[in-house]
Design a protein around this motif. Structure first.
Motif, PDB file in Angstrom:
ATOM      1  N   ALA A  21      50.444  20.590 -84.097  1.00  0.00           N
ATOM      2  CA  ALA A  21      50.187  19.188 -83.328  1.00  0.00           C
ATOM      3  C   ALA A  21      50.312  19.110 -82.263  1.00  0.00           C
ATOM      4  CB  ALA A  21      52.066  18.711 -84.192  1.00  0.00           C
ATOM      5  N   HIS A  22      50.931  20.101 -81.045  1.00  0.00           N
ATOM      6  CA  HIS A  22      50.981  20.200 -79.112  1.00  0.00           C
ATOM      7  C   HIS A  22      49.242  20.227 -78.954  1.00  0.00           C
ATOM      8  CE1 HIS A  22      51.743  21.163 -75.581  1.00  0.00           C
ATOM      9  NE2 HIS A  22      51.205  22.406 -75.122  1.00  0.00           N
ATOM     10  N   HIS A  23      48.605  21.112 -79.708  1.00  0.00           N
ATOM     11  CA  HIS A  23      46.935  20.715 -79.596  1.00  0.00           C
ATOM     12  C   HIS A  23      46.254  20.163 -79.538  1.00  0.00           C
ATOM     13  CE1 HIS A  23      47.826  24.711 -77.343  1.00  0.00           C
ATOM     14  NE2 HIS A  23      47.801  24.858 -78.504  1.00  0.00           N
ATOM     15  N   TRP A  27      47.351  17.548 -75.518  1.00  0.00           N
ATOM     16  CA  TRP A  27      48.807  17.833 -73.924  1.00  0.00           C
ATOM     17  C   TRP A  27      49.444  19.489 -74.228  1.00  0.00           C
ATOM     18  CZ3 TRP A  27      50.147  14.706 -70.764  1.00  0.00           C
ATOM     19  CH2 TRP A  27      50.391  13.352 -71.040  1.00  0.00           C
ATOM     20  N   VAL A  28      48.745  20.068 -72.665  1.00  0.00           N
ATOM     21  CA  VAL A  28      49.326  21.178 -72.483  1.00  0.00           C
ATOM     22  C   VAL A  28      50.569  21.440 -71.371  1.00  0.00           C
ATOM     23  CG1 VAL A  28      48.608  24.084 -71.825  1.00  0.00           C
ATOM     24  CG2 VAL A  28      47.293  21.527 -73.570  1.00  0.00           C
ATOM     25  N   ASP A  76      39.587  15.314 -64.619  1.00  0.00           N
ATOM     26  CA  ASP A  76      40.195  14.021 -65.310  1.00  0.00           C
ATOM     27  C   ASP A  76      41.383  14.085 -66.467  1.00  0.00           C
ATOM     28  OD1 ASP A  76      38.251  12.225 -63.392  1.00  0.00           O
ATOM     29  OD2 ASP A  76      36.710  11.701 -65.164  1.00  0.00           O
ATOM     30  N   PHE A  77      42.784  13.230 -65.845  1.00  0.00           N
ATOM     31  CA  PHE A  77      43.546  14.555 -66.548  1.00  0.00           C
ATOM     32  C   PHE A  77      44.730  13.151 -66.743  1.00  0.00           C
ATOM     33  CE2 PHE A  77      44.246  15.828 -62.322  1.00  0.00           C
ATOM     34  CZ  PHE A  77      45.579  15.537 -62.444  1.00  0.00           C
ATOM     35  N   GLU A  78      45.579  13.522 -67.729  1.00  0.00           N
ATOM     36  CA  GLU A  78      47.253  12.626 -67.282  1.00  0.00           C
ATOM     37  C   GLU A  78      48.108  13.158 -67.425  1.00  0.00           C
ATOM     38  OE1 GLU A  78      49.889   9.628 -70.888  1.00  0.00           O
ATOM     39  OE2 GLU A  78      47.863  10.059 -70.806  1.00  0.00           O
ATOM     40  N   ARG A 213      53.647  19.094 -67.844  1.00  0.00           N
ATOM     41  CA  ARG A 213      52.431  18.842 -69.129  1.00  0.00           C
ATOM     42  C   ARG A 213      51.128  17.950 -68.982  1.00  0.00           C
ATOM     43  NH1 ARG A 213      53.666  15.640 -75.036  1.00  0.00           N
ATOM     44  NH2 ARG A 213      54.444  13.419 -73.832  1.00  0.00           N
ATOM     45  N   ILE A 214      50.741  18.391 -69.217  1.00  0.00           N
ATOM     46  CA  ILE A 214      49.101  17.821 -69.076  1.00  0.00           C
ATOM     47  C   ILE A 214      48.623  17.447 -70.023  1.00  0.00           C
ATOM     48  CG2 ILE A 214      47.400  20.147 -68.226  1.00  0.00           C
ATOM     49  CD1 ILE A 214      46.650  18.512 -66.048  1.00  0.00           C
ATOM     50  N   LYS A 215      47.274  17.067 -69.787  1.00  0.00           N
ATOM     51  CA  LYS A 215      46.727  16.183 -70.773  1.00  0.00           C
ATOM     52  C   LYS A 215      45.078  16.008 -70.270  1.00  0.00           C
ATOM     53  CE  LYS A 215      46.768  12.694 -73.816  1.00  0.00           C
ATOM     54  NZ  LYS A 215      47.189  11.593 -74.364  1.00  0.00           N
TER      55      LYS A 215
END
Length: 218
Positions: A21-23, A27-28, A76-78, A213-215
């Motif tokens: 679910a995490h991947h 989100w990492v 580009d990221f969140e 964490r980053i996406k």
């Protein structure tokens, strides 16, 4: 199958499901909770250590600004994290930042972290660290506020997409910056946790980060 084996199997399946679910949602975590693998200190002499689920940075007297930087570069990221800082310490998180050839000076957009104190602070606005531009957030939009909770954990959310950088603290939108010049020079770079330099005879002061964490956005 005995009861112990069943419990171990259920636990393994639950962990596998959580990781999937995490991947799946993109989100990492940037901190593995054990060591600083994937991070490199740059510039100053501040000390970074691990305390439980947090990365803690402590000032060193006489040191310039220090940065603990991701080895991986992001465009580009969140980005989300929680931070708690000493009321007398200025800090920040670098995004899309670089290390100059030669002196290795960290430079790029920095999202400000500072206590509100009595008059309000400038947390969440964007500063051009090492760029000689000062604040990237314009004076018209840089309004002191008290959204940042002094002495407590504060949740940051940063969305960088193209030349636009948006920031939130504790669910409140703080900044919405579009800056083409900084995007031309800093479209991609590392994430850096700053410990600001301090005046002689002051400190030591701590700043702590957790749940980093980053996406990546495509």
């Amino acid at each position: 199958m005995n009861i112990v084996t069943q419990i171990l199997l259920i636990g393994a399946l639950a962990l596998t499901s959580a990781l999937a679910a995490h991947h799946k949602d993109g989100w990492v975590s940037l901190f593995n909770g054990k060591d600083l693998k994937g991070w490199t200190p740059r510039n100053g002499l501040a000390h970074y250590r691990i305390e439980g689920d947090t990365i803690v940075g402590r000032t060193t007297e006489g040191s310039p600004n220090s940065f603990l930087c991701t080895d991986k570069l992001y465009g580009d990221f969140e980005l989300e994290f929680e931070v708690k800082v000493h009321n007398k310490l200025n800090s920040g998180v670098q995004i899309r930042s670089q290390s100059k050839d030669g002196d290795g000076r960290v430079n790029g957009p920095q999202v400000e972290i500072m206590a509100s104190n009595e008059t309000g602070g400038e947390s969440g606005y964007v500063y051009g660290e090492g760029t000689k531009r000062g604040w990237l957030t314009t004076k018209d939009h840089l309004k002191r506020h008290k959204v940042f909770k002094d002495g407590e954990w504060n949740k940051y959310r940063i969305v960088a997409k193209g030349s636009r950088i948006q920031t939130w603290i504790n669910g409140h939108m703080i900044g919405d910056l579009t800056d083409e010049p900084i995007y031309e020079t800093h479209a991609k770079g590392f994430i850096g946790l700053q410990v600001h330099g301090i005046k002689k005879g002051t400190g030591p002061y701590d700043v702590a980060w957790r749940k980093i964490r980053i996406k990546e956005l495509h």
